[in-house]
Design a protein around this motif. Sequence first.
Motif, PDB file in Angstrom:
ATOM      1  N   GLY A 128     -18.118  29.618  40.072  1.00 34.60           N
ATOM      2  CA  GLY A 128     -18.054  28.649  38.990  1.00 34.60           C
ATOM      3  C   GLY A 128     -19.086  29.060  37.957  1.00 34.60           C
ATOM      4  N   ILE A 129     -18.652  29.330  36.741  1.00 35.44           N
ATOM      5  CA  ILE A 129     -19.564  29.825  35.707  1.00 35.44           C
ATOM      6  C   ILE A 129     -19.778  28.745  34.654  1.00 35.44           C
ATOM      7  N   VAL A 130     -21.039  28.417  34.429  1.00 36.83           N
ATOM      8  CA  VAL A 130     -21.401  27.422  33.418  1.00 36.83           C
ATOM      9  C   VAL A 130     -21.713  28.151  32.125  1.00 36.83           C
ATOM     10  N   GLY A 131     -20.980  27.820  31.067  1.00 35.76           N
ATOM     11  CA  GLY A 131     -21.088  28.570  29.826  1.00 35.76           C
ATOM     12  C   GLY A 131     -21.921  27.896  28.759  1.00 35.76           C
ATOM     13  N   GLY A 132     -23.056  28.509  28.445  1.00 35.39           N
ATOM     14  CA  GLY A 132     -23.824  28.139  27.267  1.00 35.39           C
ATOM     15  C   GLY A 132     -24.309  26.707  27.208  1.00 35.39           C
ATOM     16  N   SER A 133     -24.817  26.320  26.056  1.00 35.01           N
ATOM     17  CA  SER A 133     -25.301  24.987  25.680  1.00 35.01           C
ATOM     18  C   SER A 133     -26.605  24.626  26.384  1.00 35.01           C
ATOM     19  N   ASN A 134     -27.231  23.552  25.897  1.00 36.30           N
ATOM     20  CA  ASN A 134     -28.494  23.082  26.475  1.00 36.30           C
ATOM     21  C   ASN A 134     -28.189  22.109  27.611  1.00 36.30           C
ATOM     22  N   ILE A 135     -27.583  22.640  28.647  1.00 40.32           N
ATOM     23  CA  ILE A 135     -27.034  21.806  29.717  1.00 40.32           C
ATOM     24  C   ILE A 135     -28.064  21.465  30.790  1.00 40.32           C
ATOM     25  N   LEU A 136     -29.181  22.191  30.812  1.00 42.41           N
ATOM     26  CA  LEU A 136     -30.220  21.941  31.804  1.00 42.41           C
ATOM     27  C   LEU A 136     -31.321  21.077  31.203  1.00 42.41           C
ATOM     28  N   SER A 137     -31.966  20.312  32.053  1.00 38.70           N
ATOM     29  CA  SER A 137     -33.096  19.495  31.607  1.00 38.70           C
ATOM     30  C   SER A 137     -33.991  19.208  32.798  1.00 38.70           C
ATOM     31  N   SER A 138     -35.119  18.588  32.538  1.00 41.51           N
ATOM     32  CA  SER A 138     -36.054  18.256  33.611  1.00 41.51           C
ATOM     33  C   SER A 138     -35.675  16.972  34.337  1.00 41.51           C
ATOM     34  N   ALA A 139     -34.668  16.275  33.835  1.00 49.92           N
ATOM     35  CA  ALA A 139     -34.195  15.040  34.477  1.00 49.92           C
ATOM     36  C   ALA A 139     -32.675  14.994  34.364  1.00 49.92           C
ATOM     37  N   MET A 140     -32.008  15.867  35.119  1.00 53.85           N
ATOM     38  CA  MET A 140     -30.556  15.981  35.004  1.00 53.85           C
ATOM     39  C   MET A 140     -29.837  14.738  35.511  1.00 53.85           C
ATOM     40  N   ASN A 141     -30.514  13.945  36.315  1.00 52.52           N
ATOM     41  CA  ASN A 141     -29.941  12.674  36.770  1.00 52.52           C
ATOM     42  C   ASN A 141     -30.045  11.594  35.704  1.00 52.52           C
ATOM     43  N   LYS A 142     -30.840  11.830  34.666  1.00 60.69           N
ATOM     44  CA  LYS A 142     -31.022  10.847  33.594  1.00 60.69           C
ATOM     45  C   LYS A 142     -30.223  11.217  32.353  1.00 60.69           C
ATOM     46  N   TYR A 143     -30.363  12.460  31.882  1.00 58.37           N
ATOM     47  CA  TYR A 143     -29.731  12.849  30.622  1.00 58.37           C
ATOM     48  C   TYR A 143     -28.240  13.135  30.789  1.00 58.37           C
ATOM     49  N   ARG A 144     -27.835  13.622  31.942  1.00 60.24           N
ATOM     50  CA  ARG A 144     -26.425  13.812  32.297  1.00 60.24           C
ATOM     51  C   ARG A 144     -25.640  14.625  31.266  1.00 60.24           C
ATOM     52  N   GLN A 145     -26.268  15.623  30.676  1.00 62.33           N
ATOM     53  CA  GLN A 145     -25.521  16.541  29.819  1.00 62.33           C
ATOM     54  C   GLN A 145     -24.431  17.230  30.640  1.00 62.33           C
TER      55      GLN A 145
END
Length: 330
Positions: A64-81
């Motif tokens: 599964g390949i995740v392509g580009g964008s600012n998809i990571l964060s320090s609180a992925m359970n909060k920002y939910r990008q």
Amino acid sequence: MTFVKSISVLDTSIVTQNIGDEIIMDAVYSQLHEVFKDKLFVKIPTHEIIGLSGLSLIRNSQFGIVGGSNILSSAMNKYRQWKITLFQSLFIKQKIILLGVGWRDYQTRPNIVTRLLLKNLLNRNMLHSVRDSYTESKLRNIGFSNIINTSCPTMWNFTPQYCDKIPKTKSDTVVFTLTDYSKNIELDLFLINFLLEHYTNVYFWVQGRGDLNYLNELNVEIDRIKIVPPTLHAYTEFLEFTHCDYIGTRLHGGIRALQKNRRTIIVGIDNRAIEKKKDFNLNVIERKDLKIGLMKLVTEDLPTQIRIPLENINLWKNQFIQNDGNKSVS
């Protein structure tokens, strides 16, 4: 019975109102088609919750390949990008490989949920591609050593030979962008009035849902500004047939302009453009510096001298090609 091997592509351009996501995924698919010539691509949205069918498709695909964008964060359970939960990650453990992804903003150390989520999701044996050294450092600091900075795939074709063909001198026409979620009325007004003063023809491209409303809120000579419709097709066609400069706060609006050989100045409003300037020498001016620095950039010769990390790009590509027993990409 023989089945075609599939690659799941975690697609950021599905369920979005930001055409920048389309620009990113256009480049992602272009690069993936070069690497995986005989594979079936299965599109999985990142901006909405993945159901059982989507999880099953990822689980049964090669990667599964995740392509580009600012998809990571320090609180992925909060920002939910990226709308995936810790529970869901258990079904697709170590199936995910990153392609040119970035970190949401300048942030503190990732929280425990984010660390566990990424530990579950990210493949431990394959190389992950990130878009800048800041994102690389964030992942390395939580224990991932298989991370390389490749820049965003939207930039992978910006070789020195390519950049030499981009005009250095000012055009009579400019297309600009604004960002509705990052307003600075004083400096955005300064930018628009500067463009109206120094260019004969001024166009505005609507990249995001609220950008046109924001333009209309500003006290500018709106009748002197022509609107490029809010589609990637319209913008691409405009760039292909109009000799122009690009100046604006939308990073990927500027990247698309570079892809069409247009002289480009990106106005940096967040970590994405600023980090790209640091790492790859993208022509970026921070918005806070517009009043002191824009005149020189616009009126004097401006070479495009982007430095892309070709060695790292080829490392990321060749790990798949060599596994399939094919020739490497160079």
